[in-house]
Write an enzyme that holds these catalytic residues in place. Structure first.
Site, PDB file in Angstrom:
ATOM      1  N   CYS A 167       0.803  -1.224   0.000  1.00  0.00           N
ATOM      2  CA  CYS A 167       0.000   0.000   0.000  1.00  0.00           C
ATOM      3  C   CYS A 167       0.840   1.280   0.000  1.00  0.00           C
ATOM      4  O   CYS A 167       0.285   2.380  -0.002  1.00  0.00           O
ATOM      5  CB  CYS A 167      -0.956  -0.014   1.190  1.00  0.00           C
ATOM      6  SG  CYS A 167      -2.051  -1.444   1.171  1.00  0.00           S
ATOM      7  N   HIS A 307      -2.633   7.960   6.196  1.00  0.00           N
ATOM      8  CA  HIS A 307      -2.886   6.627   5.652  1.00  0.00           C
ATOM      9  C   HIS A 307      -4.293   6.198   6.056  1.00  0.00           C
ATOM     10  O   HIS A 307      -5.047   5.713   5.223  1.00  0.00           O
ATOM     11  CB  HIS A 307      -1.822   5.654   6.151  1.00  0.00           C
ATOM     12  CG  HIS A 307      -1.894   4.307   5.529  1.00  0.00           C
ATOM     13  ND1 HIS A 307      -1.824   4.113   4.168  1.00  0.00           N
ATOM     14  CD2 HIS A 307      -2.044   3.064   6.074  1.00  0.00           C
ATOM     15  CE1 HIS A 307      -1.909   2.808   3.904  1.00  0.00           C
ATOM     16  NE2 HIS A 307      -2.061   2.155   5.040  1.00  0.00           N
ATOM     17  N   GLU A 318      -1.106   5.182  13.847  1.00  0.00           N
ATOM     18  CA  GLU A 318      -0.763   6.355  13.046  1.00  0.00           C
ATOM     19  C   GLU A 318      -0.967   7.634  13.852  1.00  0.00           C
ATOM     20  O   GLU A 318      -0.171   8.574  13.754  1.00  0.00           O
ATOM     21  CB  GLU A 318      -1.580   6.418  11.755  1.00  0.00           C
ATOM     22  CG  GLU A 318      -1.131   7.561  10.848  1.00  0.00           C
ATOM     23  CD  GLU A 318      -1.762   7.560   9.478  1.00  0.00           C
ATOM     24  OE1 GLU A 318      -1.294   8.321   8.597  1.00  0.00           O
ATOM     25  OE2 GLU A 318      -2.725   6.795   9.256  1.00  0.00           O
ATOM     26  N   LYS A 341      -9.597   8.144   2.524  1.00  0.00           N
ATOM     27  CA  LYS A 341     -10.055   6.768   2.327  1.00  0.00           C
ATOM     28  C   LYS A 341     -11.469   6.578   2.865  1.00  0.00           C
ATOM     29  O   LYS A 341     -12.143   5.613   2.495  1.00  0.00           O
ATOM     30  CB  LYS A 341      -9.099   5.783   2.997  1.00  0.00           C
ATOM     31  CG  LYS A 341      -7.745   5.636   2.314  1.00  0.00           C
ATOM     32  CD  LYS A 341      -6.911   4.579   3.006  1.00  0.00           C
ATOM     33  CE  LYS A 341      -5.549   4.395   2.332  1.00  0.00           C
ATOM     34  NZ  LYS A 341      -4.626   5.508   2.605  1.00  0.00           N
ATOM     35  N   PHE A 405       1.917  -3.428   3.990  1.00  0.00           N
ATOM     36  CA  PHE A 405       2.271  -4.736   4.538  1.00  0.00           C
ATOM     37  C   PHE A 405       3.770  -4.953   4.358  1.00  0.00           C
ATOM     38  O   PHE A 405       4.383  -4.508   3.385  1.00  0.00           O
ATOM     39  CB  PHE A 405       1.516  -5.846   3.803  1.00  0.00           C
ATOM     40  CG  PHE A 405       0.068  -5.994   4.209  1.00  0.00           C
ATOM     41  CD1 PHE A 405      -0.496  -5.222   5.205  1.00  0.00           C
ATOM     42  CD2 PHE A 405      -0.728  -6.938   3.580  1.00  0.00           C
ATOM     43  CE1 PHE A 405      -1.829  -5.380   5.572  1.00  0.00           C
ATOM     44  CE2 PHE A 405      -2.061  -7.109   3.935  1.00  0.00           C
ATOM     45  CZ  PHE A 405      -2.614  -6.332   4.936  1.00  0.00           C
TER      46      PHE A 405
END
Length: 418
Positions: A167, A307, A318, A341, A405
């Site tokens: 990602c 993120h 985060e 997102k 990841f």
């Protein structure tokens, strides 16, 4: 703002595709309005799947960009990379000629590549044997063919690269392209990422990990970063492509400069294959590395496009990383943070490209897109996340985060061009 000896790099074009629109002009107003692009998945029959929702790109016709006979030779991720690159190049006004072709490069990544083609061709093999496998199976699926097709399309003969870092893929692609120009290996780079993994195996695989939201009865509210009731991310698809250009080169041709890229950071968690490091240590270091690269202090950053995936652990870590990196500037809520997102879903390898573009638009228009669906803010997530409504405010410097990841992290810093 760049370090001594580095060439300055600016953004002169942009192409975006996501669930909220297939161009910048379509997507950006919807992002500012706080609309959700999440709905029931239509790409395949989701019967039996624990998660049946996604942020699909709608009304996208590759025939608008690619000849009919060529379409089946490419995965959907390549189709969208070409479309977004077309928009980016048109908006930049750049003409690639034989005189400048070797100074124009491409760096486009994908986290997964052509999943839907792999599934289709595997089915062909099972049903008809090896003779039924398409001769274009491999080039339709491998990650670097998005960059390859874009390079061919525009006759870009400079560096031709692809990243595949989960990602963080397209953040790394943009950051690496920035450094290619800064060290004088190219004058222009077409850079970003693309992803099209809303397929049975893509959704099924993430669902098996229990990474996806199962708020199937309310798709529009499923992606809810920083909210106490978040239960996982929502898979998205799309592409984000930037045209990066050396400053004097851009000025010489009278380009429309959208922003300057001034910093890029990388870090590795060295901790776990999927879970971020304790206390968000890797996220903290990548933001510090980016700020050190830019030569700026934390209090100079006005906005972080986080993120922010809507996962229970990731959002907390985060937040901790941001608080450690920015200190009182963050805890006093002078620093604004949002996760787009919440509206676009998570584009996996394409996320960093889309979100870098959104960050630049925030600088250009002096408006912070919101984090939608914050109804019950998690006490452990205690920053100003621009909840539910966009905010008009002064923004001079903004940072975009991407974490992947394997513990791979990237941060990009952009400066308003005035």
């Amino acid at each position: 703002m760049a370090r001594a000896g580095d060439r300055r790099v600016v953004v002169t074009g942009m192409g975006l595709i996501c669930a909220l629109g297939n161009t910048v002009a379509e997507a950006w107003p919807n992002l500012q309005a706080g609309k959700s692009g999440v709905h029931q998945i239509t790409h395949f029959d989701t019967n039996g799947f624990s998660s049946t929702i996604g942020a699909e790109v709608k009304n996208f016709d590759p025939l608008n960009f690619i000849e009919k006979k060529e379409i089946k030779k490419m995965g959907r991720f390549i189709h969208m990379a070409i479309a977004a690159s077309d928009e980016a190049m048109k908006s930049s006004g750049l003409q690639v000629t034989e005189a400048n072709a070797t100074r124009v490069g491409v760096h486009i990544g994908s986290g997964i590549g052509g999943f839907e083609v792999i599934e289709r061709e595997h089915s062909n093999f099972l049903n008809g044997g090896p003779r039924k496998i398409s001769p274009f199976f491999i080039p339709a699926t491998i990650v670097n063919l998005a960059a390859g097709h874009v390079s061919i399309r525009f006759n870009a003969k400079g560096p031709n690269e692809a990243t595949c870092t989960a990602c963080t893929t397209s953040a790394h692609a943009i950051g690496d392209a920035y450094k290619i120009i800064a060290r004088n290996d190219a004058d222009v780079m077409i850079a970003g990422g693309t992803e099209a993994a809303i397929s049975p195996m893509g959704v099924g695989g993430f669902a098996a990990m229990r990474a996806l939201s199962t708020r199937n009865d309310s798709p529009e509210t499923a992606s809810r970063p920083w909210d106490k009731d978040r239960d996982g991310f929502v898979i998205g698809e799309g592409a984000g492509i930037l045209i990066l250009e050396e400053l004097e080169h851009a000025k010489a041709r009278g380009a429309n400069i959208m922003a300057e890229i001034i910093g890029y950071g990388m870090s590795g968690d060295a901790y776990h294959i999927t879970q971020p490091a304790e206390e968000g240590e890797g996220g903290y270091r990548v933001m510090m590395n980016a700020m050190n690269d830019a030569g700026i202090k934390p209090e100079q950053v006005d906005y972080v496009n986080a993120h922010g995936t809507s996962t229970p652990i990731g959002d907390v870590l985060e937040t901790k990383a941001i608080k450690r990196a920015f200190g009182e500037h963050a805890t006093s809520k002078k620093l604004l943070v949002s996760s787009t997102k919440s509206m676009t879903g998570h584009l996996l390898g394409g996320a960093g490209g889309l979100e870098a573009g959104i960050t630049i638009l925030a600088l250009r228009d002096q408006v912070i897109p919101p984090t939608i669906n914050i109804e019950n803010q998690d006490p452990e997530c205690d920053l100003d996340y621009v909840a539910n409504t966009a905010r008009k405010t002064k923004v001079d410097i903004a940072l975009s985060n991407s974490f992947g990841f394997g513990g791979t992290n990237g941060s990009l810093i952009f400066k308003r061009w005035a």
